[in-house]
Scaffold this active site. Structure first.
Site, PDB file in Angstrom:
ATOM      1  N   VAL A 231       0.836  -1.199   0.000  1.00 22.21           N
ATOM      2  CA  VAL A 231       0.000   0.000   0.000  1.00 22.21           C
ATOM      3  C   VAL A 231       0.872   1.250   0.000  1.00 22.21           C
ATOM      4  CG1 VAL A 231      -1.734   1.306   1.290  1.00 22.21           C
ATOM      5  CG2 VAL A 231      -1.929  -1.181   1.108  1.00 22.21           C
ATOM      6  N   LYS A 232       1.965   1.234   0.774  1.00 21.90           N
ATOM      7  CA  LYS A 232       2.864   2.395   0.810  1.00 21.90           C
ATOM      8  C   LYS A 232       3.500   2.642  -0.555  1.00 21.90           C
ATOM      9  CE  LYS A 232       5.404   5.728   2.569  1.00 21.90           C
ATOM     10  NZ  LYS A 232       6.405   5.555   3.647  1.00 21.90           N
ATOM     11  N   ALA A 233       3.842   1.585  -1.276  1.00 27.87           N
ATOM     12  CA  ALA A 233       4.424   1.750  -2.609  1.00 27.87           C
ATOM     13  C   ALA A 233       3.442   2.429  -3.551  1.00 27.87           C
ATOM     14  CB  ALA A 233       4.851   0.393  -3.164  1.00 27.87           C
TER      15      ALA A 233
END
Length: 296
Positions: free
Chosen positions: A171-173
């Protein structure tokens, strides 16, 4: 007293430590920098001489290092957290690393008796210092519940994005591919305005009150027009690393990422020319090409 630890006491980790202490946690910490250790002890932290001793002391430990190799050594090394934390303890992986690295760390931790929460954060230096970070937390529900008070001490918003290691990093990517692209477009718009003779104050007022206005755009533009390119807590190496992670994931999955790829080149140019600068310093590279600067 509740106990917690922080490995890595830089711009982000020092904020985690400050807010854990503020919220009543007996907080131990370790960093390779004597300067950071001194600042940590001054805020009321308990400096430890090794990762192992932080693990021995704390029920949960935040890992805020720069990359996957460092995270792996801190967590799984001979003198790392898994080997020294009491059974039932939790490693809170708050650093941003590659999703497959988090998956591998989680796999090797299986059966160790130590829990893992994969929860990279967003909010940068202001969010870390202010305790208002957004967390993208992946872990078993009972483990997340068990560590909710420690996570709430450093975060204003905790999203439960999955149950498996790597879910948080994925999700952070996705998030960083968007933020990096917004940054890049802001830098270019600022340079266009500079060349056209528009004042930075006018541009900021219009952007901030338009549908394009957001925290990312407004903060970047303020830093640009005030010529604050170094020491703002948003070092260019971090976004450069994060975009690298985003694009590597896209390559693995076969997803075309034209905009994020272009943003990566803007950040690559900025990091090459000004390796000690912050994100906004990419604007200077464009300004030097066009012979104009944007001031307030």
């Amino acid at each position: 007293m509740k106990t917690a630890g922080v490995i890595g006491l830089g711009d982000m980790g020092s904020g985690l430590a400050k807010n854990l202490i503020k919220n009543g946690f007996e907080t131990s910490g370790f960093d390779l920098s004597d300067t950071r250790i001194s600042a940590f002890t001054e805020m009321g932290g308990m400096a430890k001489p090794s990762v192992a001793e932080v693990g021995t002391h704390a029920a949960c430990v935040f890992v805020m290092v720069m990359n996957g190799d460092q995270a792996r050594e801190v967590i799984l090394g001979d003198n790392g957290l898994v080997a020294n934390m009491a059974p039932g303890g939790t490693v809170i992986l708050s650093a941003t690393i590659k999703p497959h690295e988090a998956v591998a760390i989680g796999s090797e931790m299986a059966g160790s008796g130590i829990n893992l929460i994969d929860t990279p954060v967003s909010g940068g230096f202001p969010g870390a210092q202010g305790g208002t970070l957004t967390m993208m937390a992946a872990g078993q529900p009972d483990v997340l519940d068990q560590n909710a008070d420690a996570m709430q001490a450093v975060s204003a918003t905790i999203h439960r994005v999955g149950t498996n290691p790597g879910d948080g990093q994925t999700v952070k990517a996705c998030l960083q591919s968007l933020i990096g692209s917004i940054f890049s477009a802001t830098f270019e718009a600022a340079a266009l305005a500079a060349k056209a003779g528009v004042s930075g104050e006018v541009l900021l007022n219009v952007f901030a009150s338009s549908s394009a206005g957001c925290g990312v755009v407004n903060n970047a533009l303020e830093k640009i027009i005030d010529r604050q390119f170094v020491g703002t807590g948003s070092h260019i190496a971090t976004m450069h690393k994060d975009l690298t992670i985003s694009l590597e994931l896209a390559t693995q999955l076969g997803v075309p990422m034209q905009t994020a790829s272009s943003a990566m080149q803007v950040f690559h140019a900025g990091k090459t020319k000004y390796p000690e600068g912050d994100n906004w310093i990419c604007t200077r590279v464009i300004e030097e090409i066009i012979g104009a600067e944007l001031h307030r």
